[in-house]
Design an enzyme around this catalytic site. Structure first.
Site, PDB file in Angstrom:
ATOM      1  N   HIS A 274      53.076  31.864  31.858  1.00  0.00           N
ATOM      2  CA  HIS A 274      53.581  32.847  30.999  1.00  0.00           C
ATOM      3  C   HIS A 274      54.708  32.786  30.399  1.00  0.00           C
ATOM      4  CE1 HIS A 274      53.687  37.229  29.773  1.00  0.00           C
ATOM      5  NE2 HIS A 274      52.365  37.046  29.725  1.00  0.00           N
TER       6      HIS A 274
ATOM      7  N   ASP B 120      44.765  36.499  32.659  1.00  0.00           N
ATOM      8  CA  ASP B 120      43.330  36.070  32.199  1.00  0.00           C
ATOM      9  C   ASP B 120      42.733  35.347  33.137  1.00  0.00           C
ATOM     10  OD1 ASP B 120      43.352  37.308  29.766  1.00  0.00           O
ATOM     11  OD2 ASP B 120      44.751  35.767  28.822  1.00  0.00           O
TER      12      ASP B 120
HETATM   13  N1  CMC Z   1      48.964  24.101  32.143  1.00  0.00           N
HETATM   14  C1  CMC Z   1      50.034  22.958  31.941  1.00  0.00           C
HETATM   15  N2  CMC Z   1      51.186  23.019  31.998  1.00  0.00           N
HETATM   16  C2  CMC Z   1      51.637  23.965  31.464  1.00  0.00           C
HETATM   17  C3  CMC Z   1      50.875  25.450  31.055  1.00  0.00           C
HETATM   18  C4  CMC Z   1      49.686  25.242  31.613  1.00  0.00           C
HETATM   19  N3  CMC Z   1      48.854  26.546  31.594  1.00  0.00           N
HETATM   20  N4  CMC Z   1      51.781  26.414  30.710  1.00  0.00           N
HETATM   21  C5  CMC Z   1      52.776  25.726  30.624  1.00  0.00           C
HETATM   22  N5  CMC Z   1      52.911  24.411  30.900  1.00  0.00           N
HETATM   23  C6  CMC Z   1      54.071  23.598  30.917  1.00  0.00           C
HETATM   24  C7  CMC Z   1      54.408  23.127  29.487  1.00  0.00           C
HETATM   25  O1  CMC Z   1      53.735  21.757  29.289  1.00  0.00           O
HETATM   26  C8  CMC Z   1      55.866  23.006  29.527  1.00  0.00           C
HETATM   27  O2  CMC Z   1      56.213  21.675  30.328  1.00  0.00           O
HETATM   28  P1  CMC Z   1      57.451  20.773  29.920  1.00  0.00           P
HETATM   29  O3  CMC Z   1      58.514  21.724  30.335  1.00  0.00           O
HETATM   30  O4  CMC Z   1      57.260  19.697  30.823  1.00  0.00           O
HETATM   31  O5  CMC Z   1      57.094  20.422  28.366  1.00  0.00           O
HETATM   32  C9  CMC Z   1      56.482  24.032  30.491  1.00  0.00           C
HETATM   33  O6  CMC Z   1      55.220  24.276  31.461  1.00  0.00           O
HETATM   34  C10 CMC Z   1      56.772  25.206  29.796  1.00  0.00           C
HETATM   35  O7  CMC Z   1      55.746  25.711  28.870  1.00  0.00           O
HETATM   36  P2  CMC Z   1      55.486  26.257  27.383  1.00  0.00           P
HETATM   37  O8  CMC Z   1      54.506  26.099  26.659  1.00  0.00           O
HETATM   38  O9  CMC Z   1      57.057  25.951  26.888  1.00  0.00           O
HETATM   39  O10 CMC Z   1      55.991  27.855  27.726  1.00  0.00           O
HETATM   40  P3  CMC Z   1      55.618  29.136  26.774  1.00  0.00           P
HETATM   41  O11 CMC Z   1      56.319  29.996  27.133  1.00  0.00           O
HETATM   42  O12 CMC Z   1      55.846  28.611  25.225  1.00  0.00           O
HETATM   43  O13 CMC Z   1      54.154  29.247  26.899  1.00  0.00           O
HETATM   44  C11 CMC Z   1      51.882  29.945  27.603  1.00  0.00           C
HETATM   45  C12 CMC Z   1      53.585  30.328  27.574  1.00  0.00           C
HETATM   46  C13 CMC Z   1      51.264  31.460  28.161  1.00  0.00           C
HETATM   47  C14 CMC Z   1      51.649  29.868  26.086  1.00  0.00           C
HETATM   48  C15 CMC Z   1      51.538  28.807  28.357  1.00  0.00           C
HETATM   49  O14 CMC Z   1      51.889  28.863  29.683  1.00  0.00           O
HETATM   50  C16 CMC Z   1      50.133  28.407  28.318  1.00  0.00           C
HETATM   51  O15 CMC Z   1      49.645  27.793  27.330  1.00  0.00           O
HETATM   52  N6  CMC Z   1      49.092  28.610  29.258  1.00  0.00           N
HETATM   53  C17 CMC Z   1      47.755  28.555  29.283  1.00  0.00           C
HETATM   54  C18 CMC Z   1      47.228  29.781  28.148  1.00  0.00           C
HETATM   55  C19 CMC Z   1      47.082  30.910  28.755  1.00  0.00           C
HETATM   56  O16 CMC Z   1      46.734  31.098  29.912  1.00  0.00           O
HETATM   57  N7  CMC Z   1      47.477  31.926  28.062  1.00  0.00           N
HETATM   58  C20 CMC Z   1      47.422  33.430  28.518  1.00  0.00           C
HETATM   59  C21 CMC Z   1      48.680  34.041  28.614  1.00  0.00           C
HETATM   60  S1  CMC Z   1      48.698  35.738  29.341  1.00  0.00           S
HETATM   61  C22 CMC Z   1      47.845  36.896  28.377  1.00  0.00           C
HETATM   62  C23 CMC Z   1      48.586  37.139  27.199  1.00  0.00           C
HETATM   63  O17 CMC Z   1      49.232  38.070  27.202  1.00  0.00           O
HETATM   64  O18 CMC Z   1      48.734  36.391  26.256  1.00  0.00           O
END
Ligand code: CMC
Length: 428
Positions: free
Chosen positions: A307, A364
């Site tokens: 998140h 989710d």
């Molecule tokens: N599986 C594997 N690796 C992950 C995941 C995941 N679900 N989420 C984040 N990471 C890794 C990412 O690859 C990155 O690694 P590194 O530092 O080595 O590059 C690190 O963790 C930080 O991730 P980020 O993408 O920079 O973080 P963000 O804040 O931009 O993204 C997120 C947050 C929710 C989009 C992401 O965690 C994600 O894609 N999760 C899966 C989709 C999901 O479940 N979304 C629902 C969110 S809750 C409902 C809502 O309110 O939207």
């Protein structure tokens, strides 16, 4: 005297006020920085940028706190109802009995949608994704209520648009589903409460009795409360930005539905179940999928994990995980997907990759398991999120309008070509 931050660029020092929120959250106010220095700040994805001051929702991602208008999400989920929470978010206070009754009665009165909306629905191929249909139908309300186009009308007019929207979206959502499966639409039953009426419109079929199961209605009501607001996330920011151009409430919410649809945001609930089903089909080896999620050359992500804001735990996920156990238990359902989800969570919470990056199950991860148990089809999961998030979007849109916020218009750092001579097409 407010605190001041100093920014030194070359020999010059710029003094920037520090703003403090009611929960002692601090922000450096850079709104005058460009005028004074010619500099902008760069923050792709707004990871560190506050776009507004808001009195609606407080969230502390480190401590796993979520409150609507000061009330803990745990209390609201346990003791309140969705319409009560909607009132709280939109008007800032919990309603008393009289106010709640009148709010509920107004919403009940407006559940019917114009018959011509059926012709719009008929134009969509069956199998259309209900999120696309819902967004279009919400946008179409501008045509049926042209007075709603002007958000500067009286507070009473805006209020009517708000109540109409809360009333009609469940009808539109259920009809979008009926369209998807090619069944006739059910009209609202105004003897039922908000959630039960929605369930009946979704599941009743002609010539068969349909009694709403209170276990299912209560579970759904709780899920809607847990999704009702989440401060400046992707879809809410979209609603505020679209509304900041003085676009109508309906146009702003239709845009929010589009933003919520994506799998990184609300669409994750559908993606989680599809992922869990895929793992089950592939033999149920959670470690194989953990390895894929960690492999930077593999686009696979563990859906429902991670998140932007929660870096300890998502309080909504905690409540939903328990509710999933309760609901399945009460309904006597044994869903192997729940076991796969729990197995994945257990492995992930001990895995260095996930621990270092503070990746926990989000709202989710378990919500889809409850939706499945209560009979909601996968393609409708994000629509359910929409129903829940609606009052939050409305409250945020209303706050943005009442605060007379300026049009949302970020800057950029240009990285393209410098001035280039134009060459006529025949000489290229
Ligand atoms: N599986 C594997 N690796 C992950 C995941 C995941 N679900 N989420 C984040 N990471 C890794 C990412 O690859 C990155 O690694 P590194 O530092 O080595 O590059 C690190 O963790 C930080 O991730 P980020 O993408 O920079 O973080 P963000 O804040 O931009 O993204 C997120 C947050 C929710 C989009 C992401 O965690 C994600 O894609 N999760 C899966 C989709 C999901 O479940 N979304 C629902 C969110 S809750 C409902 C809502 O309110 O939207």
């Amino acid at each position: 005297m407010s605190e001041i931050a100093e920014l030194k660029v070359g020999d010059k020092v710029y003094k920037l006020p520090i703003i403090t929120g009611t929960e002692d959250e601090k922000a450096i106010d850079i709104s005058k920085l460009r005028g004074e220095s010619g500099l902008i700040t760069l923050d792709p994805g707004f990871k560190n940028t506050g776009s507004t001051k808001s009195a609606i929702t407080f969230l502390d991602g480190e401590k796993g706190i979520l409150r609507y208008r000061g009330y803990a999400i745990e209390d609201l989920a346990e003791k309140s109802t969705f319409l009560e929470v909607a009132y709280l978010l939109i008007y800032g206070e919990l309603p008393n009995k009289t106010t709640l009754d009148s709010f509920t009665s107004d919403i009940t009165k407006h559940t019917l949608i114009h018959e011509d909306i059926k012709s719009i629905l008929d134009g969509f191929p069956s199998n259309s994704h209900p999120m696309g249909v819902l967004s279009s139908l919400v946008s179409s309300l501008t045509a049926f209520y042209p007075e709603s186009l002007d958000p500067n009308r009286s507070a009473k007019d805006v209020d009517l648009s708000i109540r109409r929207l809360l009333a009609k979206v469940p009808t539109m959502a259920a009809w979008a589903y009926k369209n998807e499966i090619g069944h006739p639409a059910n009209y609202p039953d105004n003897k039922l409460n908000y959630t039960s009426n929605f369930l009946k419109m979704m599941f009743a079929v002609p010539a068969e009795d349909y009694d709403v199961d209170p276990v299912i209605a209560n579970a759904l009501d709780k899920l809607l409360i847990l999704h009702a607001d989440h401060e400046q996330n992707c879809s809410t920011s979209t609603v505020r930005v679209v509304g900041s151009s003085h676009a109508s409430l309906y146009a702003s919410i239709a845009a929010g539905i589009g933003a919520l649809w994506g799998p990184l945001h609300g669409g994750a609930n559908q993606a989680v179940i599809e992922m869990l089903e895929g793992i089950k089909k592939d033999g149920g080896d959670v470690n194989k999928y953990m390895a894929k999620a960690k492999d930077k050359d593999d686009p696979f992500r563990l859906m429902g994990f991670g998140h932007r804001v929660y870096k300890n735990f998502d309080p909504r996920a905690k409540i939903i995980k328990k509710a999933a156990d309760d609901v399945l238990d009460k309904l006597g359902i044994n869903d192997p997907i729940l076991e796969i989800a729990k197995g994945l969570e257990e492995v992930a919470l001990k895995d260095d990759y996930f621990v270092e990056r503070k990746l926990y199950p989000n709202v989710d991860f378990y919500s889809g398991i409850i939706y499945r148990a209560i009979g909601i089809p996968t393609s409708m999961f994000t629509v359910m999120f929409t129903l829940g998030r609606l009052p939050g979007w409305i409250a945020q849109w209303k706050e943005m309008r009442e605060n007379k916020e300026p049009i949302g218009r970020p800057r950029q750092v240009y990285t393209g070509k410098n001035l280039t001579d134009f060459v006529p097409v025949e000489k290229r």
